[in-house]
Design an enzyme around this catalytic site. Sequence first.
Site: not given
Ligand code: ARG
Length: 357
Positions: A62, A65, A226, A231
């Site tokens: 992560c 953090r 968030w 991602e």
């Molecule tokens: N990578 C994952 C997704 O796209 C989420 C993982 C957690 N990500 C976060 N920013 N807390 O769904």
Amino acid sequence: MLLEKATEFINTMYDELDYSQEEKTKRLNEIENEINESGTYRHTTEELTYGARMAWRNSNRCIGRLFWETLIVQDARDVESNEAFIDAINTHLKEATNGGKIKSYITVFSQDNPPTIYNNQLIRYAGYEDKGDPAEKEITQLAEHLGWQGEGTDFDVLPLIYKLPHENQMRMYELPSELVLEVPIEHRNYPRLKELGIKWYAVPIISNMDLKIGGITYGTVPFNGWYMVNEIAVRNFTDSYRYNLIEKVADAFEFDTLKNTSFNKDRIVVELNDAVYHSFKKNGVSIVDHLTAAKQFEHFERNEEHAHRKVTGKWSWLVPSLSPTLVPNYHHGYSNEMREPNFFYKKKAEKQGCPFH
Ligand code: ARG
């Protein structure tokens, strides 16, 4: 073994929080007696809260953090009935979404006999043969076997699939749509992107990991932060085995070639990040860009150094999937040692996928 792990956790936590030696010894004696009598022990609410925060602090993958101390913990350890379970889920959705100003949040169910959640995240889109999110095909089939039928779009929110501790049958629950915040994706300079009708949900609530604190395993602990923009834009939208959107976006952008040497694929990836980021912002939904997230991680590393703690990390995850070399994380290594408290992937055997396959 349990007592050793409990002792290690209590010592660390009580030291970090400046409790007296006396208080520490008292609590350790209490735990020892409880373990001798019952074979296990129960965390106080404060221990549960601090333990969950430490687990986030120790999450090697992560990059977010820095904010570990802000994690809000919903203590749902006494939840047994269906009504109380659904209440806890709805409370989580509502509190964590917070109208778009997302709060980091975790709900912790019973340590001995928790309800089982089969979904990978509380909110996810169904995956069909040629539509939706291919990463969720298995859970979609499970839902269909249980009698669910999606509309068949690319963005059908999956029902929650779960089992209560004293029941044999799985249950399904359609999340109330007013609790599922979504963001339609558009681009400031490429108006035709909007016509693709792509969107994403606001809050990623991981629901397939264990939380271990002081030798106690909590098997059902949905938790969220968030999103970091890449991602969604790089991985979920662009990976060939996910939404695989490059060609559709190239059409919308009216790019005439995707030849390697035109660099248009790369251009699309960057512009998709721009689109996702500003669409979230326009809708008042929390999101962070990768460069800011990396800065925040540096801040976290400095804080940890001041606290005389070593930062562990998994390089391949801490390096963002967009412009990795632009952030410091790329340029040095991390020890991937797993500290506890922490979150763990469930072992294969307990990872109950679709029981019909
Ligand atoms: N990578 C994952 C997704 O796209 C989420 C993982 C957690 N990500 C976060 N920013 N807390 O769904």
